[in-house]
Design a protein around this motif. Structure first.
Motif, PDB file in Angstrom:
ATOM      1  N   ASP A   1     -73.116  -9.046  59.373  1.00  0.00           N
ATOM      2  CA  ASP A   1     -73.837  -9.884  60.398  1.00  0.00           C
ATOM      3  C   ASP A   1     -73.346 -10.005  61.734  1.00  0.00           C
ATOM      4  O   ASP A   1     -74.340 -10.902  62.583  1.00  0.00           O
ATOM      5  N   ASN A   2     -72.621  -8.510  62.100  1.00  0.00           N
ATOM      6  CA  ASN A   2     -73.125  -8.267  63.405  1.00  0.00           C
ATOM      7  C   ASN A   2     -73.861  -7.555  64.142  1.00  0.00           C
ATOM      8  O   ASN A   2     -73.874  -7.148  65.174  1.00  0.00           O
TER       9      ASN A   2
ATOM     10  N   ILE B   1     -69.943  -2.554  71.822  1.00  0.00           N
ATOM     11  CA  ILE B   1     -68.899  -3.547  72.073  1.00  0.00           C
ATOM     12  C   ILE B   1     -67.276  -3.460  70.365  1.00  0.00           C
ATOM     13  O   ILE B   1     -68.106  -3.311  69.402  1.00  0.00           O
ATOM     14  N   SER B   2     -67.063  -4.011  70.967  1.00  0.00           N
ATOM     15  CA  SER B   2     -65.690  -4.105  69.239  1.00  0.00           C
ATOM     16  C   SER B   2     -65.836  -5.201  69.199  1.00  0.00           C
ATOM     17  O   SER B   2     -65.423  -6.245  69.787  1.00  0.00           O
ATOM     18  N   ILE B   3     -65.726  -5.176  67.430  1.00  0.00           N
ATOM     19  CA  ILE B   3     -65.132  -6.026  67.065  1.00  0.00           C
ATOM     20  C   ILE B   3     -64.202  -5.929  66.124  1.00  0.00           C
ATOM     21  O   ILE B   3     -64.288  -5.577  64.748  1.00  0.00           O
TER      22      ILE B   3
ATOM     23  N   ALA C   1     -73.841  -4.034  63.120  1.00  0.00           N
ATOM     24  CA  ALA C   1     -72.487  -2.710  63.454  1.00  0.00           C
ATOM     25  C   ALA C   1     -73.714  -1.603  63.159  1.00  0.00           C
ATOM     26  O   ALA C   1     -74.277  -1.802  62.632  1.00  0.00           O
TER      27      ALA C   1
ATOM     28  N   LYS D   1     -59.521   1.310  69.543  1.00  0.00           N
ATOM     29  CA  LYS D   1     -59.771  -0.317  70.109  1.00  0.00           C
ATOM     30  C   LYS D   1     -60.230   1.042  71.530  1.00  0.00           C
ATOM     31  O   LYS D   1     -61.511   0.976  72.691  1.00  0.00           O
TER      32      LYS D   1
ATOM     33  N   VAL E   1     -67.625  -1.788  64.280  1.00  0.00           N
ATOM     34  CA  VAL E   1     -66.365  -3.115  64.128  1.00  0.00           C
ATOM     35  C   VAL E   1     -64.951  -2.059  62.854  1.00  0.00           C
ATOM     36  O   VAL E   1     -65.485  -1.347  62.277  1.00  0.00           O
TER      37      VAL E   1
ATOM     38  N   THR F   1     -68.350  -9.225  57.924  1.00  0.00           N
ATOM     39  CA  THR F   1     -68.239  -9.105  59.657  1.00  0.00           C
ATOM     40  C   THR F   1     -69.657  -8.020  59.662  1.00  0.00           C
ATOM     41  O   THR F   1     -69.829  -8.452  61.121  1.00  0.00           O
TER      42      THR F   1
ATOM     43  N   LYS G   1     -72.328  -1.932  68.219  1.00  0.00           N
ATOM     44  CA  LYS G   1     -71.337  -2.907  68.001  1.00  0.00           C
ATOM     45  C   LYS G   1     -69.903  -1.891  66.942  1.00  0.00           C
ATOM     46  O   LYS G   1     -71.343  -1.478  66.011  1.00  0.00           O
TER      47      LYS G   1
ATOM     48  N   PHE H   1     -61.362  -6.775  63.114  1.00  0.00           N
ATOM     49  CA  PHE H   1     -61.699  -7.161  61.834  1.00  0.00           C
ATOM     50  C   PHE H   1     -60.078  -7.884  61.717  1.00  0.00           C
ATOM     51  O   PHE H   1     -59.259  -7.047  61.331  1.00  0.00           O
TER      52      PHE H   1
END
Length: 355
Positions: free
Chosen positions: A144-145, A121-123, A147, A112, A102, A141, A100, A125
Motif C-alpha cells: 500500500d505504501n 520515510i519510516s513506516i 515501499a 528508525k 517498512v 503495508t 519508504k 509496522f
C-alpha cells in the motif's frame, strides 16, 4: 558557526557506555570468550599477519569460506563490520528522499535511526500485543505504501519472537521491493530464510558473528544476496572497510564453528531455564524467545532495574519506551550468573509483592 544537518540533531543517541558490571547480561552478548583451541589458532594466525598491508587475501578467504558453506557464489557475499553495517548500507541503497521503508516495531532500534540518516520515510509496522508479526498485514503495508525496502528481524530483537519460515516466504512472495531478513540471532532459532533465498532474488540475508560466535568485539557480519544487489550495494562501502584482525579471527572461528555447537546449545538451554524460572513468579509476564535472551514484563520493572544495578547486575530496561513499557530484557549468561540474577529477581519480587 557550525551548521549541522537539522535531522542529525533530532536523532537519539545509541548509548554504548557501560559500567563495570559484576554480571553483564544486558547486550545479548555471548558471556564466553574464544574456546581455548580456537584462541590458539587465532593467535598463531595473527602472529603471521602483514600488518603493513591492506586487507585483501584474508577477507577473500572468509568470503570464499562463507560462500562454500552456503552453496552460493563468492559474488553473493558481502562482508561488513557487523550486521549493523549491512543494515545501514541497505537503508542507504534503497532509501532516500521520498523512499519508504517498512520495518516492525518494537524491533531493532537502529532501523528508525538508519531511516532518518538515509533521509527515508519510516513506516513502522506494529507487532500484535504478543509481539507476533502478522505477515498478511505486513505485506499489505509494504504494498500500500509502495515501499522501496522492507525489513524484518527474525527472530526479533528485543522481543525474542520467532517468525515462521512460512511467514517469511509469504512476505517474499508477495512484495516486489528489496526485502532484508535480519538473522542476527538465527543460530538460536533454527530454520533460516537461506532455505528459500534462491527463489527470491530481492531477498537479502544479514548475519553476524557477534552473538552465537561471541565476536562482538571484532565486529564482523555479512550479507547474502543476488549478485546484482551485492554489485550495487558494494559501491557504498568504504575500501578495505573490514580490518585484517577481524577478518582473520572470523575466518578461523567459522572454520572451527563445530567448537561452538555445545555453547549455542547451552545458551539456548539457559535461555529456556531463565524463562521457566521467571514464569513461576505470577507477577512477571515472560514472552517466548527464539534468541539468546528473554523479555519479561513486570509493573515494577523500573525499580527492579535499579535494584539489580545497585548490586552490580546489568540488564536492559526499556523504562517507558513505547510498546515496551515495564519490560526488561536479559541475556542468557553463564549458569552461575543466571542463578544469581534469578535469585535477585525473586528476592525483589517477594519484598515488593505487598506494596
Amino acid at each position: 558557526m557550525l551548521k549541522y544537518r537539522a535531522e542529525i540533531k533530532k536523532l537519539p543517541t545509541y548509548d554504548v557506555i557501560e559500567r563495570d558490571w559484576n554480571i553483564k547480561i544486558n547486550a545479548n552478548e555471548c558471556n564466553m570468550n574464544l574456546p581455548p583451541i580456537v584462541e590458539e589458532r587465532v593467535m598463531g594466525r595473527l602472529s603471521r599477519l602483514a600488518f603493513n598491508r591492506y586487507p585483501n587475501t584474508e577477507t577473500e578467504s572468509l568470503a570464499e569460506q562463507l560462500a562454500a558453506a552456503y552453496h552460493v557464489q563468492r559474488r553473493n557475499i558481502l562482508l561488513a563490520n557487523g550486521s549493523s553495517e549491512i543494515l545501514e548500507k541497505m537503508f542507504f541503497c534503497f532509501g532516500g528522499r521520498n523512499h519508504k521503508i517498512v520495518y516492525p516495531q518494537p524491533s531493532f532500534s537502529m532501523y528508525k535511526i538508519y531511516a532518518e540518516l538515509s533521509n527515508s520515510i519510516s513506516i513502522p509496522f506494529d507487532l500484535d500485543e504478543n509481539y507476533c508479526l502478522d505477515a498478511e498485514k505486513f505485506v499489505a503495508t509494504v504494498n500500500d505504501n509502495k515501499a522501496h525496502l522492507a525489513v524484518i528481524c527474525a527472530p526479533n530483537n528485543p522481543t525474542g519472537t520467532h517468525i515462521p519460515l512460512a511467514d517469511i516466504e509469504y512476505i517474499a512472495k508477495n512484495i516486489n521491493c528489496a526485502f532484508v531478513v535480519d538473522e542476527a540471532y538465527i543460530e538460536f532459532d533454527g530454520r533460516s530464510a537461506m532455505e528459500i533465498w534462491h527463489k527470491y532474488p530481492h531477498m537479502i540475508i544479514a548475519r553476524t558473528f557477534s552473538k552465537a560466535y561471541g565476536l562482538a568485539g571484532a565486529r564482523v557480519g555479512y550479507m547474502i544476496a543476488d549478485e546484482k544487489i551485492t554489485e550495487i550495494t558494494g559501491k557504498v562501502f568504504m575500501p578495505y572497510h573490514l580490518n585484517i584482525l577481524s577478518a582473520v579471527t572470523a575466518d578461523i572461528v567459522y572454520q572451527m564453528r563445530h567448537e561452538y555447537e555445545p555453547r549455542i546449545a547451552m545458551m539456548r538451554s539457559e535461555r529456556d531455564r531463565i524463562a521457566e524460572q521467571l514464569k513461576k513468579m505470577s507477577v512477571i509476564q515472560v514472552y517466548p524467545s527464539a534468541t539468546n535472551f528473554v523479555l519479561m514484563k513486570y509493573d515494577k520493572a523500573v525499580g527492579l532495574n535499579e535494584y539489580l544495578a545497585n548490586i552490580g547486575i546489568g540488564v536492559r530496561s526499556f523504562g517507558d519506551a513505547p510498546r515496551l513499557k515495564n519490560c526488561i530484557r536479559v541475556s542468557a549468561g553463564l549458569r552461575e550468573e543466571n542463578d544469581t540474577f534469578m535469585k535477585a529477581v525473586k528476592d525483589f519480587v517477594e519484598t515488593h509483592t505487598e506494596e
